[in-house]
Design a protein around this motif. Structure first.
Motif, PDB file in Angstrom:
ATOM      1  N   THR A  58       0.824  -1.204   0.000  1.00 40.61           N
ATOM      2  CA  THR A  58       0.000   0.000   0.000  1.00 40.61           C
ATOM      3  C   THR A  58       0.859   1.255   0.000  1.00 40.61           C
ATOM      4  N   TYR A  59       0.208   2.346  -0.378  1.00 46.59           N
ATOM      5  CA  TYR A  59       0.836   3.658  -0.395  1.00 46.59           C
ATOM      6  C   TYR A  59      -0.200   4.668   0.074  1.00 46.59           C
ATOM      7  N   TYR A  60       0.229   5.618   0.914  1.00 43.49           N
ATOM      8  CA  TYR A  60      -0.649   6.694   1.380  1.00 43.49           C
ATOM      9  C   TYR A  60       0.087   8.028   1.278  1.00 43.49           C
ATOM     10  N   VAL A  61      -0.643   9.064   0.974  1.00 48.01           N
ATOM     11  CA  VAL A  61      -0.058  10.390   1.123  1.00 48.01           C
ATOM     12  C   VAL A  61      -0.135  10.796   2.577  1.00 48.01           C
ATOM     13  N   ASN A  62       0.728  11.715   2.958  1.00 46.67           N
ATOM     14  CA  ASN A  62       0.839  12.080   4.377  1.00 46.67           C
ATOM     15  C   ASN A  62      -0.465  12.630   4.944  1.00 46.67           C
ATOM     16  N   SER A  63      -1.234  13.327   4.126  1.00 45.52           N
ATOM     17  CA  SER A  63      -2.434  13.997   4.639  1.00 45.52           C
ATOM     18  C   SER A  63      -3.517  13.029   5.113  1.00 45.52           C
ATOM     19  N   VAL A  64      -3.428  11.759   4.705  1.00 42.14           N
ATOM     20  CA  VAL A  64      -4.467  10.799   5.116  1.00 42.14           C
ATOM     21  C   VAL A  64      -3.910   9.655   5.962  1.00 42.14           C
ATOM     22  N   LYS A  65      -2.606   9.604   6.147  1.00 40.35           N
ATOM     23  CA  LYS A  65      -2.021   8.528   6.946  1.00 40.35           C
ATOM     24  C   LYS A  65      -2.592   8.543   8.350  1.00 40.35           C
ATOM     25  N   GLY A  66      -2.975   7.368   8.833  1.00 36.49           N
ATOM     26  CA  GLY A  66      -3.552   7.257  10.164  1.00 36.49           C
ATOM     27  C   GLY A  66      -5.052   7.486  10.201  1.00 36.49           C
ATOM     28  N   ARG A  67      -5.629   8.048   9.143  1.00 34.97           N
ATOM     29  CA  ARG A  67      -7.083   8.275   9.104  1.00 34.97           C
ATOM     30  C   ARG A  67      -7.772   7.386   8.064  1.00 34.97           C
ATOM     31  N   PHE A  68      -7.114   7.156   6.944  1.00 33.73           N
ATOM     32  CA  PHE A  68      -7.692   6.373   5.846  1.00 33.73           C
ATOM     33  C   PHE A  68      -6.977   5.041   5.737  1.00 33.73           C
ATOM     34  N   THR A  69      -7.745   4.001   5.379  1.00 35.20           N
ATOM     35  CA  THR A  69      -7.168   2.673   5.176  1.00 35.20           C
ATOM     36  C   THR A  69      -7.679   2.099   3.868  1.00 35.20           C
ATOM     37  N   ILE A  70      -6.767   1.660   3.014  1.00 35.08           N
ATOM     38  CA  ILE A  70      -7.132   1.020   1.759  1.00 35.08           C
ATOM     39  C   ILE A  70      -6.974  -0.486   1.922  1.00 35.08           C
ATOM     40  N   SER A  71      -7.920  -1.241   1.372  1.00 36.30           N
ATOM     41  CA  SER A  71      -7.874  -2.696   1.463  1.00 36.30           C
ATOM     42  C   SER A  71      -8.546  -3.289   0.232  1.00 36.30           C
ATOM     43  N   SER A  72      -8.325  -4.577   0.024  1.00 36.58           N
ATOM     44  CA  SER A  72      -8.951  -5.216  -1.125  1.00 36.58           C
ATOM     45  C   SER A  72      -9.574  -6.548  -0.727  1.00 36.58           C
ATOM     46  N   ASP A  73     -10.654  -6.892  -1.391  1.00 34.05           N
ATOM     47  CA  ASP A  73     -11.297  -8.198  -1.266  1.00 34.05           C
ATOM     48  C   ASP A  73     -11.244  -8.812  -2.657  1.00 34.05           C
ATOM     49  N   ASN A  74     -10.238  -9.656  -2.885  1.00 32.23           N
ATOM     50  CA  ASN A  74     -10.012 -10.149  -4.238  1.00 32.23           C
ATOM     51  C   ASN A  74     -11.138 -11.061  -4.715  1.00 32.23           C
ATOM     52  N   ALA A  75     -11.798 -11.728  -3.787  1.00 32.52           N
ATOM     53  CA  ALA A  75     -12.919 -12.593  -4.173  1.00 32.52           C
ATOM     54  C   ALA A  75     -14.076 -11.790  -4.733  1.00 32.52           C
ATOM     55  N   VAL A  79     -12.004  -2.980  -4.095  1.00 35.16           N
ATOM     56  CA  VAL A  79     -11.075  -2.272  -3.216  1.00 35.16           C
ATOM     57  C   VAL A  79     -11.876  -1.268  -2.400  1.00 35.16           C
ATOM     58  N   TYR A  80     -11.526  -1.164  -1.135  1.00 34.81           N
ATOM     59  CA  TYR A  80     -12.234  -0.274  -0.211  1.00 34.81           C
ATOM     60  C   TYR A  80     -11.320   0.846   0.257  1.00 34.81           C
ATOM     61  N   LEU A  81     -11.941   1.975   0.605  1.00 35.32           N
ATOM     62  CA  LEU A  81     -11.224   3.047   1.274  1.00 35.32           C
ATOM     63  C   LEU A  81     -12.032   3.408   2.508  1.00 35.32           C
ATOM     64  N   ARG A  82     -11.499   3.024   3.662  1.00 36.02           N
ATOM     65  CA  ARG A  82     -12.143   3.364   4.925  1.00 36.02           C
ATOM     66  C   ARG A  82     -11.600   4.711   5.360  1.00 36.02           C
ATOM     67  N   MET A  83     -12.497   5.658   5.600  1.00 37.68           N
ATOM     68  CA  MET A  83     -12.104   7.019   5.952  1.00 37.68           C
ATOM     69  C   MET A  83     -12.660   7.353   7.327  1.00 37.68           C
ATOM     70  N   ASN A  84     -11.774   7.601   8.269  1.00 41.85           N
ATOM     71  CA  ASN A  84     -12.159   7.967   9.630  1.00 41.85           C
ATOM     72  C   ASN A  84     -11.751   9.401   9.927  1.00 41.85           C
ATOM     73  N   SER A  85     -12.314   9.938  10.997  1.00 44.64           N
ATOM     74  CA  SER A  85     -11.960  11.300  11.454  1.00 44.64           C
ATOM     75  C   SER A  85     -12.034  12.295  10.306  1.00 44.64           C
ATOM     76  N   LEU A  86     -13.119  12.251   9.576  1.00 48.14           N
ATOM     77  CA  LEU A  86     -13.241  13.090   8.381  1.00 48.14           C
ATOM     78  C   LEU A  86     -13.305  14.562   8.750  1.00 48.14           C
ATOM     79  N   LYS A  87     -12.735  15.371   7.855  1.00 45.55           N
ATOM     80  CA  LYS A  87     -12.659  16.811   8.050  1.00 45.55           C
ATOM     81  C   LYS A  87     -13.345  17.505   6.879  1.00 45.55           C
TER      82      LYS A  87
END
Length: 122
Positions: A58-75, A79-87
């Motif tokens: 995975t790769y993240y830009v600094n502005s979202v590190k610790g708040r956003f999580t990218i994941s995949s369900d290959n089945a 691909v998902y983007l979980r976004m927490n602590s939204l501003k």
């Protein structure tokens, strides 16, 4: 060629969470790197996270590190983007894209979805 469809956007209050989905079809999912980008009105399209579907890197830009999580369900070819602590500054149209290299540069990606609106406001 791969087709991408985003979903999961909406209106959320500051501090809230959303999970965006990017469903792929039409080509072998495992070949690709899937990236998430966003574009706010009057601003350039910004790459924020990407994932190599084959090995999970995975790769993240600094502005979202610790708040956003990218994941995949290959089945599910998704691909998902979980976004927490939204501003409020996270407000944008969010796009997913498919390419062959991790990174945040739009030119690395060959195929794009139509986008989903995320609005962070009280």
């Amino acid at each position: 060629e791969v087709q991408l469809v985003e979903s999961g956007g909406g209106l959320v209050q500051p501090g809230g969470s959303l999970r965006l989905s990017c469903e792929a079809s039409g080509s072998t999912f495992d070949y690709y790197v899937i990236g998430w980008f966003r574009q706010a009105p009057g601003k350039k399209r910004e790459g924020i996270a990407s994932i190599s579907v084959s090995d999970g890197a995975t790769y993240y830009v600094n502005s979202v590190k610790g708040r956003f999580t990218i994941s995949s369900d290959n089945a599910k070819n998704t691909v998902y983007l979980r976004m927490n602590s939204l501003k409020p500054e996270d407000t944008a149209v969010y796009y997913c894209a498919a390419g062959f290299a991790l990174g945040d540069v739009p030119s690395l990606y060959n195929y794009w979805g139509q986008g989903t609106q995320v609005t962070v406001s009280s």
